[in-house]
Write a protein that holds these residues in place. Structure first.
Motif, PDB file in Angstrom:
ATOM      1  N   VAL A 212       0.851  -1.205   0.000  1.00 50.34           N
ATOM      2  CA  VAL A 212       0.000   0.000   0.000  1.00 50.34           C
ATOM      3  C   VAL A 212       0.881   1.248   0.000  1.00 50.34           C
ATOM      4  O   VAL A 212       0.579   2.234  -0.697  1.00 50.34           O
ATOM      5  N   GLN A 213       1.955   1.227   0.746  1.00 47.40           N
ATOM      6  CA  GLN A 213       2.891   2.361   0.741  1.00 47.40           C
ATOM      7  C   GLN A 213       3.455   2.579  -0.659  1.00 47.40           C
ATOM      8  O   GLN A 213       3.565   3.729  -1.124  1.00 47.40           O
ATOM      9  N   HIS A 214       3.799   1.497  -1.337  1.00 45.72           N
ATOM     10  CA  HIS A 214       4.315   1.635  -2.698  1.00 45.72           C
ATOM     11  C   HIS A 214       3.247   2.215  -3.616  1.00 45.72           C
ATOM     12  O   HIS A 214       3.529   3.098  -4.447  1.00 45.72           O
ATOM     13  N   ALA A 215       2.021   1.713  -3.495  1.00 46.11           N
ATOM     14  CA  ALA A 215       0.932   2.225  -4.332  1.00 46.11           C
ATOM     15  C   ALA A 215       0.782   3.733  -4.161  1.00 46.11           C
ATOM     16  O   ALA A 215       0.627   4.480  -5.138  1.00 46.11           O
ATOM     17  N   LYS A 216       0.833   4.190  -2.923  1.00 47.46           N
ATOM     18  CA  LYS A 216       0.725   5.630  -2.678  1.00 47.46           C
ATOM     19  C   LYS A 216       1.914   6.374  -3.284  1.00 47.46           C
ATOM     20  O   LYS A 216       1.752   7.424  -3.920  1.00 47.46           O
ATOM     21  N   ALA A 217       3.113   5.826  -3.104  1.00 49.12           N
ATOM     22  CA  ALA A 217       4.325   6.513  -3.563  1.00 49.12           C
ATOM     23  C   ALA A 217       4.341   6.721  -5.063  1.00 49.12           C
ATOM     24  O   ALA A 217       4.877   7.724  -5.549  1.00 49.12           O
ATOM     25  N   VAL A 218       3.769   5.784  -5.824  1.00 52.34           N
ATOM     26  CA  VAL A 218       3.809   5.910  -7.290  1.00 52.34           C
ATOM     27  C   VAL A 218       2.576   6.597  -7.855  1.00 52.34           C
ATOM     28  O   VAL A 218       2.464   6.771  -9.070  1.00 52.34           O
ATOM     29  N   GLY A 219       1.634   6.987  -6.991  1.00 54.31           N
ATOM     30  CA  GLY A 219       0.516   7.789  -7.447  1.00 54.31           C
ATOM     31  C   GLY A 219      -0.787   7.067  -7.675  1.00 54.31           C
ATOM     32  O   GLY A 219      -1.700   7.619  -8.302  1.00 54.31           O
ATOM     33  N   ALA A 220      -0.924   5.835  -7.175  1.00 52.53           N
ATOM     34  CA  ALA A 220      -2.217   5.154  -7.268  1.00 52.53           C
ATOM     35  C   ALA A 220      -3.248   5.914  -6.446  1.00 52.53           C
ATOM     36  O   ALA A 220      -2.925   6.589  -5.465  1.00 52.53           O
ATOM     37  N   ASP A 221      -4.500   5.802  -6.841  1.00 54.91           N
ATOM     38  CA  ASP A 221      -5.570   6.530  -6.178  1.00 54.91           C
ATOM     39  C   ASP A 221      -6.134   5.795  -4.977  1.00 54.91           C
ATOM     40  O   ASP A 221      -6.777   6.405  -4.114  1.00 54.91           O
ATOM     41  N   ALA A 222      -5.933   4.483  -4.932  1.00 54.61           N
ATOM     42  CA  ALA A 222      -6.443   3.664  -3.839  1.00 54.61           C
ATOM     43  C   ALA A 222      -5.746   2.311  -3.898  1.00 54.61           C
ATOM     44  O   ALA A 222      -5.018   2.005  -4.853  1.00 54.61           O
ATOM     45  N   ALA A 223      -5.994   1.519  -2.863  1.00 54.12           N
ATOM     46  CA  ALA A 223      -5.472   0.153  -2.831  1.00 54.12           C
ATOM     47  C   ALA A 223      -6.625  -0.810  -2.585  1.00 54.12           C
ATOM     48  O   ALA A 223      -7.565  -0.499  -1.844  1.00 54.12           O
ATOM     49  N   LEU A 224      -6.541  -1.965  -3.218  1.00 56.15           N
ATOM     50  CA  LEU A 224      -7.490  -3.056  -3.004  1.00 56.15           C
ATOM     51  C   LEU A 224      -6.769  -4.112  -2.179  1.00 56.15           C
ATOM     52  O   LEU A 224      -5.773  -4.686  -2.627  1.00 56.15           O
ATOM     53  N   VAL A 225      -7.270  -4.366  -0.965  1.00 56.32           N
ATOM     54  CA  VAL A 225      -6.546  -5.231  -0.027  1.00 56.32           C
ATOM     55  C   VAL A 225      -7.414  -6.434   0.335  1.00 56.32           C
ATOM     56  O   VAL A 225      -8.441  -6.302   1.001  1.00 56.32           O
ATOM     57  N   VAL A 226      -6.985  -7.595  -0.122  1.00 51.06           N
ATOM     58  CA  VAL A 226      -7.725  -8.827   0.110  1.00 51.06           C
ATOM     59  C   VAL A 226      -7.556  -9.286   1.553  1.00 51.06           C
ATOM     60  O   VAL A 226      -6.555  -8.989   2.216  1.00 51.06           O
ATOM     61  N   CYS A 227      -8.540 -10.011   2.053  1.00 51.11           N
ATOM     62  CA  CYS A 227      -8.410 -10.620   3.371  1.00 51.11           C
ATOM     63  C   CYS A 227      -7.219 -11.575   3.374  1.00 51.11           C
ATOM     64  O   CYS A 227      -6.987 -12.286   2.385  1.00 51.11           O
ATOM     65  N   PRO A 228      -6.470 -11.622   4.462  1.00 49.51           N
ATOM     66  CA  PRO A 228      -5.353 -12.559   4.537  1.00 49.51           C
ATOM     67  C   PRO A 228      -5.822 -13.996   4.298  1.00 49.51           C
ATOM     68  O   PRO A 228      -6.847 -14.419   4.819  1.00 49.51           O
ATOM     69  N   TYR A 229      -5.068 -14.707   3.504  1.00 48.36           N
ATOM     70  CA  TYR A 229      -5.427 -16.057   3.077  1.00 48.36           C
ATOM     71  C   TYR A 229      -4.470 -17.072   3.702  1.00 48.36           C
ATOM     72  O   TYR A 229      -3.389 -16.737   4.167  1.00 48.36           O
ATOM     73  N   TYR A 230      -4.889 -18.295   3.742  1.00 47.53           N
ATOM     74  CA  TYR A 230      -4.131 -19.449   4.230  1.00 47.53           C
ATOM     75  C   TYR A 230      -4.003 -19.486   5.745  1.00 47.53           C
ATOM     76  O   TYR A 230      -4.267 -20.517   6.356  1.00 47.53           O
ATOM     77  N   ASN A 231      -3.614 -18.374   6.396  1.00 45.10           N
ATOM     78  CA  ASN A 231      -3.440 -18.428   7.846  1.00 45.10           C
ATOM     79  C   ASN A 231      -4.746 -18.326   8.632  1.00 45.10           C
ATOM     80  O   ASN A 231      -4.759 -18.499   9.836  1.00 45.10           O
ATOM     81  N   ARG A 232      -5.851 -18.033   7.976  1.00 45.43           N
ATOM     82  CA  ARG A 232      -7.202 -18.137   8.524  1.00 45.43           C
ATOM     83  C   ARG A 232      -7.406 -17.355   9.830  1.00 45.43           C
ATOM     84  O   ARG A 232      -7.795 -17.922  10.846  1.00 45.43           O
ATOM     85  N   PRO A 233      -7.194 -16.042   9.822  1.00 49.16           N
ATOM     86  CA  PRO A 233      -7.469 -15.252  11.031  1.00 49.16           C
ATOM     87  C   PRO A 233      -8.964 -15.218  11.335  1.00 49.16           C
ATOM     88  O   PRO A 233      -9.808 -15.378  10.445  1.00 49.16           O
ATOM     89  N   ASP A 234      -9.304 -15.003  12.614  1.00 49.54           N
ATOM     90  CA  ASP A 234     -10.700 -14.802  12.984  1.00 49.54           C
ATOM     91  C   ASP A 234     -11.079 -13.338  12.737  1.00 49.54           C
ATOM     92  O   ASP A 234     -10.279 -12.554  12.209  1.00 49.54           O
ATOM     93  N   GLN A 235     -12.294 -12.952  13.125  1.00 49.45           N
ATOM     94  CA  GLN A 235     -12.745 -11.583  12.851  1.00 49.45           C
ATOM     95  C   GLN A 235     -11.871 -10.550  13.565  1.00 49.45           C
ATOM     96  O   GLN A 235     -11.587  -9.481  13.018  1.00 49.45           O
ATOM     97  N   ALA A 236     -11.408 -10.890  14.763  1.00 56.10           N
ATOM     98  CA  ALA A 236     -10.525  -9.961  15.480  1.00 56.10           C
ATOM     99  C   ALA A 236      -9.223  -9.766  14.717  1.00 56.10           C
ATOM    100  O   ALA A 236      -8.701  -8.640  14.622  1.00 56.10           O
TER     101      ALA A 236
END
Length: 292
Positions: A88-112
């Protein structure tokens, strides 16, 4: 902030490397076709098999070619929070307007854990973030109550929902309240219904192949022409389904190769569509009026 038909761009390859020229041409085609924004290196962009260096290079190239004509929403997800923050920091640095951030996969976090992950990103980078919920791929499901809490944060501006449950649109709206929060469908076949429920648009696989037709469907709906939107959607529905008749983005890349726009190459463990799948894709393209 974001609306309409937004392609989840493929990442074209040639001789095993990212084909920068083909990617730039695809971006130009999307803008000319009326796409409202661009998403580089999402799931359809094969982010899971790109190196970090390739990932950053594709985001940078997309921003450069788009040149402010449409917003760029950079894919920036990871199952490691620190890596997601870095992207996300890189996206901002190069001028992207937003970031799309997927839920973490494989490690299966709970809602917290999911909430803490997105809060850490919100706190680390002042860039608009779209949550990306796709439980069919990540196993974990970002539930509406968690979404509502995250929506109160200053940098969390919306969600791409690929849960397949269009009722989530109303649930999110009811829980979020008056906060401005953009809801985008992550599934092409549900996009029209999602908008009817109050969604703003779709981050689309099909738009890779048919940017102008997808954009026309969204424009018709926004203009209040529901009958026109339905008619266009009926032309597209077979293509929506065909985009997943083999592991994605193989079908989208095959269709683009038929149009002479990029090679059909995908990276292992994804393989190219077999002959039967290619016939399905060809037929769906014909039904949508798309011919090589």
């Amino acid at each position: 902030m974001f609306h309409g038909s937004i392609p989840a761009l493929v990442t074209p390859f040639k001789n095993g490397a990212v084909d920068r020229d083909a990617f730039a041409s695809l971006v130009e085609r999307q803008i000319a076709g009326g796409s409202s924004a661009l998403v580089p290196v999402g799931t359809t962009g094969e982010t899971s098999t790109l190196s970090i260096e390739e990932h950053k290079a594709v985001v940078t190239l997309c921003v450069e070619v788009a040149a402010g004509r449409v917003p760029v929403i950079a894919g920036a997800g990871s199952n490691a929070t620190d890596e997601a923050i870095h992207l996300v920091q890189h996206a901002k640095a190069v001028g992207a307007d937003a970031a799309l951030v997927v839920c973490p996969y494989y490690n299966r976090p709970d809602q917290a854990g999911l909430e803490a992950h997105f809060r850490a990103i919100n706190d680390a980078v002042a860039l608009p973030v779209l949550l990306y919920n796709v439980p069919g791929r990540t196993i974990v499901d970002l539930l509406p109550a968690t979404v509502a809490r995250l929506a109160q944060l200053p940098n969390i501006v919306g969600i791409k929902d690929a849960s397949g449950d269009v009722a989530r649109v109303s649930q999110h709206a009811a829980l979020v309240g008056d906060a401005q929060f953009v809801q985008l469908s992550g599934e092409d076949p549900n996009a029209l219904g999602h908008m009817a429920m109050g969604g703003a648009g779709c981050i689309s696989v099909t738009a890779n192949v048919a940017p102008d037709i997808c954009a026309a469907m969204h424009a018709a709906f926004r203009a209040g022409d529901l009958a026109g939107a339905r008619a266009i959607e009926r032309k597209l529905i077979a293509l929506h389904k065909a985009m997943f008749c083999a592991p994605s983005p193989g079908p989208a890349k095959y269709a683009l190769s038929r149009l002479g726009l990029c090679q059909p190459d995908v990276r292992l463990p994804i393989t190219e569509p077999d002959a039967a799948a290619c016939e399905t894709i060809d037929a769906a393209m014909a039904l949508a009026g798309i011919r090589p």
